[in-house]
Design a protein around this motif. Structure first.
Motif, PDB file in Angstrom:
ATOM      1  N   LEU A 149       0.866  -1.173   0.000  1.00 35.16           N
ATOM      2  CA  LEU A 149       0.000   0.000   0.000  1.00 35.16           C
ATOM      3  C   LEU A 149       0.909   1.231   0.000  1.00 35.16           C
ATOM      4  N   ARG A 150       0.657   2.152  -0.923  1.00 38.45           N
ATOM      5  CA  ARG A 150       1.561   3.301  -1.059  1.00 38.45           C
ATOM      6  C   ARG A 150       0.801   4.609  -0.808  1.00 38.45           C
ATOM      7  N   PRO A 151       1.491   5.584  -0.186  1.00 43.16           N
ATOM      8  CA  PRO A 151       0.825   6.858   0.093  1.00 43.16           C
ATOM      9  C   PRO A 151       0.476   7.615  -1.182  1.00 43.16           C
ATOM     10  N   HIS A 152      -0.770   8.093  -1.219  1.00 43.79           N
ATOM     11  CA  HIS A 152      -1.244   8.829  -2.399  1.00 43.79           C
ATOM     12  C   HIS A 152      -2.436   9.692  -1.970  1.00 43.79           C
ATOM     13  N   ASP A 153      -2.342  10.984  -2.198  1.00 40.46           N
ATOM     14  CA  ASP A 153      -3.441  11.904  -1.878  1.00 40.46           C
ATOM     15  C   ASP A 153      -3.922  11.757  -0.435  1.00 40.46           C
ATOM     16  N   GLY A 154      -2.992  11.676   0.492  1.00 42.83           N
ATOM     17  CA  GLY A 154      -3.343  11.685   1.907  1.00 42.83           C
ATOM     18  C   GLY A 154      -3.757  10.363   2.498  1.00 42.83           C
ATOM     19  N   ALA A 155      -3.631   9.274   1.733  1.00 37.62           N
ATOM     20  CA  ALA A 155      -3.997   7.948   2.248  1.00 37.62           C
ATOM     21  C   ALA A 155      -3.085   6.901   1.615  1.00 37.62           C
TER      22      ALA A 155
END
Length: 396
Positions: A149-155
């Protein structure tokens, strides 16, 4: 010499060689030795509903569960679990053949993996993952295949293409956790539908850890994967009472699945604990029938606590990923000029009097998790406020 062995072979089973003392034990010991606020391990600092605690006392006094309960769990609890799944999600399960009570969700995960995975099977797990997943896959002889799971747009988000690419002819099982510990991600309906299609297409079994099912915030919605087309017969759904009712020490969990899957999981579970938590099972049966207002108030209380800690972390200079579920916050330490979460967490108690968990320990790809740390917000509001005050000293 006393305590020595003539064999050169290590004492610990090779499958477990990579797993030392858990990070939780190390950080909790640090909290004690430094007098720090422990926001590491995920347990509340207050008990759950008084009526549920009294139900356990009543069961003890009435002699219900003081001797071995039935192997699958007491009938009252199995019926309550089935009623909960029907009421909340429209999923119908037979309490006698499709529900199994376990010693918390951790045993349910272990029993499911030991039952369903053989040496050489690949198990896909979303990383970062709860630490018992890796150990249980190893004990079953399976091969762990992480999808990050990778960080993207605050999640932290799942890349569905990456998930599809991870499936091979050796993939036996998908191990999912939503709401997700430690990132707080809640998989969306669209994501779950795509996972269901993949599982059906590739004929995969799925084990879903849904222990935070009642802790979703903002616009997030928890949807059991078993409710999607083609998934009921291939999904082992796991949940527990500890997180929802704040009695983590009781260790009452459960599995819902088809009769064939429950039979398989029970075959392994019966040689682990056989049974556990007799009187507490009766209490949890009553807890599951609490009115919807309890769950709404519980969520609202945790949401307020999330916002206290998230605000404090932001003021201290962290980049904060406000979770859509669970009671953990992931924060990025790079704005503080730090890059190594493990080193950061080991020095944080002395620097600020707060304990957190380095997220890197939940990754196979340690570099992916290196700058992230996890804080638990399942504590009293004044404790979180004090922790926030202490953490602000980091940015001074």
């Amino acid at each position: 010499m006393t305590g020595m062995t003539s064999s050169s072979r290590p004492l610990l089973n090779r499958r477990l060689a990579e797993f030392g003392t858990t990070i939780f034990a190390e950080m909790s010991a640090l909290a004690l030795s430094t007098g720090s606020i422990n926001l590491g391990q995920g347990f509340p600092d207050t008990d759950g509903p008084e009526e549920v605690r009294e139900a356990a006392v009543r069961a003890l006094r009435d002699g219900r569960g003081n001797q071995y309960p039935p192997g699958p769990g007491v009938p009252e609890l199995r019926a309550a679990v089935a009623a909960h799944q029907e009421r909340r999600y429209g999923l119908s399960y037979d309490p006698d053949t499709e529900v199994l009570v376990t010693a918390g969700a951790t045993e349910a995960i272990a029993a499911a993996l030991l039952a369903l995975v053989e040496p050489g099977d690949e198990v896909i797990a979303l990383e970062p993952y709860y630490d018992s997943y890796a150990a249980c896959i190893a004990m079953a002889g399976g091969t762990r295949v992480p999808v990050t799971l990778r960080p993207h747009d605050g999640a932290f988000r799942l890349d569905l293409d990456e998930l599809r690419a991870a499936v091979t002819d050796r993939t036996r099982l998908l191990l999912l956790n939503t709401p997700h510990n430690p990132t707080g991600t809640v998989l969306t309906r669209a994501e779950l539908a795509a996972i269901a299609e993949l599982a059906v297409e590739r004929d995969l079994l799925v084990v879903t850890d849904e222990v935070y099912e009642h802790l979703v915030f903002d616009d997030a919605e928890h949807i059991p994967l078993a409710s999607f087309p083609g998934m009921r017969e291939r999904t082992v759904t796991i949940s527990s009472a500890g997180k929802t009712y704040s009695f983590t020490g009781w260790k009452v969990g459960w599995v819902t699945a088809s009769p064939a899957l429950v039979t398989a999981v029970r075959s392994a579970k019966q040689y682990l604990t056989y049974v556990s938590a007799g009187p507490f099972q009766y209490a949890v049966a009553e807890a599951l029938s609490l009115p919807d207002s309890y769950f709404a108030e519980f969520r609202a209380d945790m949401l307020a606590k999330r916002n206290i800690l998230a605000g404090g972390l932001e003021e201290a200079g962290f980049t904060v990923y406000r979770p859509a579920g669970t009671y953990f916050i992931t924060a990025d330490i790079r704005p503080l000029g730090e890059t190594d979460g493990i080193a950061f967490c080991r020095t944080l108690p002395e620097r600020a009097g707060v304990v957190a968990i380095p997220t890197a320990v939940f990754y196979d790809h340690r570099d992916q998790g290196a700058p992230f740390v996890r804080f638990a917000f399942c504590k009293q509001a004044h404790v979180l406020e004090e922790a926030a005050t202490r953490l602000k000293t980091l940015s001074v």
